[in-house]
Scaffold this motif. Structure first.
Motif, PDB file in Angstrom:
ATOM      1  N   VAL A 135      15.940   0.822   8.443  1.00  0.00           N
ATOM      2  CA  VAL A 135      16.895  -0.287   8.398  1.00  0.00           C
ATOM      3  C   VAL A 135      17.828  -0.037   7.214  1.00  0.00           C
ATOM      4  CG1 VAL A 135      17.204  -2.762   8.054  1.00  0.00           C
ATOM      5  CG2 VAL A 135      15.263  -1.925   9.396  1.00  0.00           C
ATOM      6  N   ILE A 136      19.141   0.033   7.476  1.00  0.00           N
ATOM      7  CA  ILE A 136      20.118   0.218   6.412  1.00  0.00           C
ATOM      8  C   ILE A 136      20.797  -1.111   6.151  1.00  0.00           C
ATOM      9  CG2 ILE A 136      22.205   1.435   5.681  1.00  0.00           C
ATOM     10  CD1 ILE A 136      21.351   3.737   7.484  1.00  0.00           C
ATOM     11  N   ARG A 137      20.631  -1.616   4.929  1.00  0.00           N
ATOM     12  CA  ARG A 137      21.189  -2.929   4.576  1.00  0.00           C
ATOM     13  C   ARG A 137      22.443  -2.741   3.723  1.00  0.00           C
ATOM     14  NH1 ARG A 137      18.352  -6.513   1.752  1.00  0.00           N
ATOM     15  NH2 ARG A 137      18.841  -8.220   3.181  1.00  0.00           N
ATOM     16  N   ASP A 138      23.454  -3.512   4.028  1.00  0.00           N
ATOM     17  CA  ASP A 138      24.720  -3.488   3.274  1.00  0.00           C
ATOM     18  C   ASP A 138      25.355  -2.093   3.237  1.00  0.00           C
ATOM     19  OD1 ASP A 138      24.207  -6.192   2.634  1.00  0.00           O
ATOM     20  OD2 ASP A 138      22.981  -5.567   0.933  1.00  0.00           O
ATOM     21  N   LYS A 139      25.006  -1.274   4.208  1.00  0.00           N
ATOM     22  CA  LYS A 139      25.545   0.085   4.334  1.00  0.00           C
ATOM     23  C   LYS A 139      25.193   1.003   3.162  1.00  0.00           C
ATOM     24  CE  LYS A 139      29.515  -1.397   7.107  1.00  0.00           C
ATOM     25  NZ  LYS A 139      30.997  -1.366   7.236  1.00  0.00           N
ATOM     26  N   ARG A 140      24.281   0.562   2.282  1.00  0.00           N
ATOM     27  CA  ARG A 140      23.966   1.392   1.111  1.00  0.00           C
ATOM     28  C   ARG A 140      22.505   1.325   0.666  1.00  0.00           C
ATOM     29  NH1 ARG A 140      23.991  -2.040  -3.378  1.00  0.00           N
ATOM     30  NH2 ARG A 140      24.919  -4.092  -2.998  1.00  0.00           N
ATOM     31  N   THR A 141      21.731   0.478   1.292  1.00  0.00           N
ATOM     32  CA  THR A 141      20.324   0.327   0.895  1.00  0.00           C
ATOM     33  C   THR A 141      19.432   0.791   2.033  1.00  0.00           C
ATOM     34  OG1 THR A 141      20.880  -1.580  -0.489  1.00  0.00           O
ATOM     35  CG2 THR A 141      18.560  -1.244   0.040  1.00  0.00           C
ATOM     36  N   SER A 162      10.571   7.533  -5.182  1.00  0.00           N
ATOM     37  CA  SER A 162      10.483   6.172  -5.709  1.00  0.00           C
ATOM     38  C   SER A 162      10.883   5.176  -4.632  1.00  0.00           C
ATOM     39  CB  SER A 162      11.356   5.998  -6.955  1.00  0.00           C
ATOM     40  OG  SER A 162      12.717   6.198  -6.655  1.00  0.00           O
ATOM     41  N   ALA A 163      10.300   4.006  -4.727  1.00  0.00           N
ATOM     42  CA  ALA A 163      10.540   2.950  -3.740  1.00  0.00           C
ATOM     43  C   ALA A 163      10.448   1.604  -4.443  1.00  0.00           C
ATOM     44  CB  ALA A 163       9.527   3.037  -2.599  1.00  0.00           C
ATOM     45  N   SER A 164      10.870   0.562  -3.740  1.00  0.00           N
ATOM     46  CA  SER A 164      10.819  -0.792  -4.288  1.00  0.00           C
ATOM     47  C   SER A 164      10.338  -1.756  -3.219  1.00  0.00           C
ATOM     48  CB  SER A 164      12.201  -1.247  -4.781  1.00  0.00           C
ATOM     49  OG  SER A 164      12.727  -0.363  -5.734  1.00  0.00           O
ATOM     50  N   LYS A 165       9.572  -2.758  -3.639  1.00  0.00           N
ATOM     51  CA  LYS A 165       9.168  -3.803  -2.708  1.00  0.00           C
ATOM     52  C   LYS A 165      10.318  -4.796  -2.548  1.00  0.00           C
ATOM     53  CE  LYS A 165       5.736  -4.614  -5.395  1.00  0.00           C
ATOM     54  NZ  LYS A 165       4.587  -5.262  -6.050  1.00  0.00           N
ATOM     55  N   THR A 166      10.626  -5.164  -1.313  1.00  0.00           N
ATOM     56  CA  THR A 166      11.754  -6.077  -1.068  1.00  0.00           C
ATOM     57  C   THR A 166      11.301  -7.504  -0.816  1.00  0.00           C
ATOM     58  OG1 THR A 166      11.787  -5.741   1.336  1.00  0.00           O
ATOM     59  CG2 THR A 166      13.022  -4.164  -0.021  1.00  0.00           C
ATOM     60  N   GLY A 167      10.115  -7.672  -0.280  1.00  0.00           N
ATOM     61  CA  GLY A 167       9.650  -9.008   0.083  1.00  0.00           C
ATOM     62  C   GLY A 167      10.296  -9.534   1.344  1.00  0.00           C
ATOM     63  N   ILE A 168      11.033  -8.675   2.040  1.00  0.00           N
ATOM     64  CA  ILE A 168      11.744  -9.095   3.258  1.00  0.00           C
ATOM     65  C   ILE A 168      10.904  -8.747   4.483  1.00  0.00           C
ATOM     66  CG2 ILE A 168      13.792  -8.744   4.684  1.00  0.00           C
ATOM     67  CD1 ILE A 168      15.320  -8.064   2.125  1.00  0.00           C
ATOM     68  N   GLN A 198       0.823  -1.205   0.000  1.00  0.00           N
ATOM     69  CA  GLN A 198       0.000   0.000   0.000  1.00  0.00           C
ATOM     70  C   GLN A 198       0.861   1.261   0.000  1.00  0.00           C
ATOM     71  OE1 GLN A 198      -2.308  -1.280   3.554  1.00  0.00           O
ATOM     72  NE2 GLN A 198      -4.124  -0.830   2.325  1.00  0.00           N
ATOM     73  N   VAL A 199       1.935   1.255   0.774  1.00  0.00           N
ATOM     74  CA  VAL A 199       2.832   2.409   0.801  1.00  0.00           C
ATOM     75  C   VAL A 199       3.536   2.555  -0.544  1.00  0.00           C
ATOM     76  CG1 VAL A 199       4.812   3.497   1.920  1.00  0.00           C
ATOM     77  CG2 VAL A 199       3.161   2.207   3.289  1.00  0.00           C
ATOM     78  N   TYR A 200       3.940   1.436  -1.119  1.00  0.00           N
ATOM     79  CA  TYR A 200       4.586   1.444  -2.437  1.00  0.00           C
ATOM     80  C   TYR A 200       3.668   2.083  -3.482  1.00  0.00           C
ATOM     81  CZ  TYR A 200       6.211  -0.485  -6.906  1.00  0.00           C
ATOM     82  OH  TYR A 200       6.616  -0.646  -8.211  1.00  0.00           O
ATOM     83  N   ASP A 201       2.406   1.676  -3.508  1.00  0.00           N
ATOM     84  CA  ASP A 201       1.440   2.237  -4.455  1.00  0.00           C
ATOM     85  C   ASP A 201       1.197   3.718  -4.170  1.00  0.00           C
ATOM     86  OD1 ASP A 201       1.135  -0.210  -5.720  1.00  0.00           O
ATOM     87  OD2 ASP A 201      -0.622  -0.779  -4.543  1.00  0.00           O
ATOM     88  N   PHE A 202       1.189   4.073  -2.903  1.00  0.00           N
ATOM     89  CA  PHE A 202       0.977   5.468  -2.505  1.00  0.00           C
ATOM     90  C   PHE A 202       2.105   6.352  -3.042  1.00  0.00           C
ATOM     91  CE2 PHE A 202       1.037   9.022   0.568  1.00  0.00           C
ATOM     92  CZ  PHE A 202      -0.310   9.377   0.574  1.00  0.00           C
ATOM     93  N   VAL A 203       3.335   5.883  -2.910  1.00  0.00           N
ATOM     94  CA  VAL A 203       4.489   6.649  -3.380  1.00  0.00           C
ATOM     95  C   VAL A 203       4.434   6.836  -4.890  1.00  0.00           C
ATOM     96  CG1 VAL A 203       7.004   6.588  -3.687  1.00  0.00           C
ATOM     97  CG2 VAL A 203       6.002   6.030  -1.465  1.00  0.00           C
ATOM     98  N   LEU A 253      10.237  -1.824   3.013  1.00  0.00           N
ATOM     99  CA  LEU A 253      10.084  -1.108   1.766  1.00  0.00           C
ATOM    100  C   LEU A 253      11.386  -0.369   1.508  1.00  0.00           C
ATOM    101  CD1 LEU A 253       7.925  -0.309  -0.443  1.00  0.00           C
ATOM    102  CD2 LEU A 253       7.726   1.839   0.798  1.00  0.00           C
ATOM    103  N   GLN A 254      11.979  -0.592   0.339  1.00  0.00           N
ATOM    104  CA  GLN A 254      13.238   0.070   0.000  1.00  0.00           C
ATOM    105  C   GLN A 254      12.953   1.443  -0.597  1.00  0.00           C
ATOM    106  OE1 GLN A 254      16.229  -2.260  -2.154  1.00  0.00           O
ATOM    107  NE2 GLN A 254      16.577  -0.492  -3.508  1.00  0.00           N
TER     108      GLN A 254
END
Length: 335
Positions: free
Chosen positions: A287-293, A263-269, A231-236, A304-305
């Motif tokens: 949440v910062i993943r791999d110091k760059r995401t 812009s955003a991306s669904k991660t499925g995580i 829902q947040v992804y669609d909102f963005v 949500l990325q």
């Protein structure tokens, strides 16, 4: 009836309407006048007047332009009547009083960017994407007393792919709107001015819920992180690039700053079971993943990325650049 028999007044204001007006001109229709909004004050002090895109196009093609402040103004109504139009075409304009829409002998039809009766209102493209629709379209219908309720002449569908934002859908419907306008005019010509048109109540299936498309304001654009990640992804994407979905960034000291998300991306995580880097488990946690995401926990626990953002007073930037420029971002959260 022949094409030359139609005297058309066109009404519209933004770029979306220019595409249809251009199609009328290029297809040889007799546009006798154009009605658009008054010039808009712009600049720091509002001292510069900016004409609408429809007006700019009309002047470039030597079309008479009318710019009423009030649609019921007697002087405007009389001037409009003097053009002896037998049909009016409306695209992305304002609500018309009966004295205007009922003036031509063949009536006034509107090109609406949705499959009516769904998404009646001022922002149908945004709301279709925000609500996660996979299909929308354009509709031509005759104006009547209520907003977007008139008899439907024609419809054309448009598929909304999962990665489309509102700009992509806008562009697609803008071109489709011009196409359906030309097809509708041919339909009117073939029917000697009186084509078959279907009451909208006949298009509503049993149990169907009609979704509205009200005007969007700043407060409409605030992200609610308690909602699911989809829902947040669609909102963005339903608000990108304009006016832009926004949220409040609260840093480790409690300072609040507006953050737009383009812009955003669904991660499925799943933040609770997917063992992401960081401690985020509550809606709005960063949440910062791999110091760059850059990711955010949504209401269903999924991440949500965030791909492109803009902090108030700063430039729009990629999320990785935002991470690099923000100290203690992992100790902040979004509200």
């Amino acid at each position: 009836m022949k094409k030359e028999d139609l005297r058309i007044v066109f009404m519209g204001t933004p770029e979306f309407a220019v595409e249809t007006l251009d199609a009328l001109v290029k297809n040889g229709y007799n546009v006798v006048a154009v009605v658009t909004q008054p010039d808009k004050p712009v600049g720091r002090h509002g001292s510069v007047l900016q004409p609408s895109q429809v007006k700019q196009y009309a002047l470039e093609h030597n079309l008479p332009v009318l710019q009423p402040v009030k649609m019921k103004d007697e002087a405007f109504v009389e001037e409009l009547r003097s053009f002896n139009a037998n049909l009016q075409v409306v695209v992305a304009f304002r609500m018309l009083p009966e004295v205007v829409w009922a003036m031509p002998e063949y009536g006034t039809f509107n090109v609406h960017a949705a499959l009516l009766p769904q998404y009646r209102g001022a922002a149908p493209i945004n709301w279709a994407v925000i609500n996660g629709e996979t299909r929308t379209g354009v509709t031509t219908f005759f104006l009547d007393h209520d907003i977007d309720t008139g008899r439907v002449i024609m419809q054309k569908p448009f598929d909304i792919l999962d990665d489309y934002n509102v700009e992509t859908v806008y562009d697609g419907l803008m071109h489709l709107g011009a196409e359906i306008c030309i097809d509708t005019l041919q339909c009117i010509i073939d029917a000697d001015g009186h084509p078959d048109a279907i009451p909208q109540e006949n298009l509503i299936t049993a149990g169907e819920t009609l979704l509205p498309a009200p005007k969007i304001f700043k407060e409409t654009c605030e992200i609610v992180w308690r909602k699911d990640a989809k829902q947040v992804y669609d909102f963005v994407r339903g608000l990108s690039p304009y006016p832009g979905a926004w949220t409040t960034l609260v840093d480790d000291e409690g300072k609040e700053t507006v953050l737009k998300i383009y812009s955003a991306s669904k991660t499925g995580i799943d933040a609770r079971t997917g063992q992401p880097e960081g401690q985020g488990t509550n809606p709005g946690d960063i949440v910062i993943r791999d110091k760059r995401t850059l990711c955010v926990v949504a209401g269903d626990g999924c991440l949500l990325q965030l791909d492109e953002v803009q902090l108030a007073g700063k430039k729009r930037m990629k999320a990785q650049d935002f991470i690099n420029g923000m100290k203690k971002l992992a100790q902040s959260r979004l509200r």
